[in-house]
Scaffold this active site. Structure first.
Site, short mmCIF file in Angstrom:
data_model
loop_
_atom_site.label_atom_id
_atom_site.label_comp_id
_atom_site.label_asym_id
_atom_site.label_seq_id
_atom_site.Cartn_x
_atom_site.Cartn_y
_atom_site.Cartn_z
N GLY A 134 0.77 -1.23 -0.05
CA GLY A 134 -0.03 -0.09 -0.01
C GLY A 134 0.82 1.37 0.12
CB SER A 135 -0.07 4.74 -0.69
OG SER A 135 -0.65 4.94 0.48
CB SER A 136 3.81 6.63 2.19
OG SER A 136 3.35 7.58 1.44
#
Length: 134
Positions: A62-64
């Site tokens: 997933g994204s940061s």
């Protein structure tokens, strides 16, 4: 009988808790902060908790934003993992563990993964770079 394995410290600290093992990468944003239960439908940990467990998993996904916020939301509810053993650390996961004070290690001796089982009690001493199966 206690068995000690060498590892590599990513985030300092010591934790002693039961193990929970994921074969899939973890997206912390898809874990219910109030229970610590994984909500991701196709995930091998769906319906199981990470709350106060030593979480063994391949890597984050997933994204940061979803990685850091997911762990932060778990921490607010005191349902974060007690420690993490990761096979492929990535920057956001490492940074989050350091910022949130969650002991994290990698580069564990391969034999460890052959003998560890769901529910085993272990002690991670990231500072000494040791994992002990109790």
């Amino acid at each position: 009988m206690k068995k000690v394995f060498k590892c590599h410290k990513i985030s300092e600290g010591v934790a002693e808790a039961e193990v929970t093992i994921s074969k899939d990468d973890i997206m912390f944003y898809l874990i219910d902060p109030k229970t610590g239960i994984v909500l991701e439908q196709a995930h091998d940990m769906n319906g199981r908790t990470v709350s106060n467990k030593v979480l063994i998993f391949p890597s984050g996904k997933g994204s940061s934003v979803v990685q850091a916020d997911g762990l932060f939301q778990l921490m607010k509810e005191k349902n974060q993992p007690a420690a993490m053993i990761v096979k492929r650390p990535e920057t956001v996961l490492v940074t989050s563990a350091i910022l949130f004070g969650i002991p994290m290690v990698d580069k564990v001796e391969e034999e460890f993964f052959n003998v560890i089982k769901e529910g085993d009690l272990i002690r991670i001493d990231a500072d000494k770079e040791e994992i002990t199966i109790l």
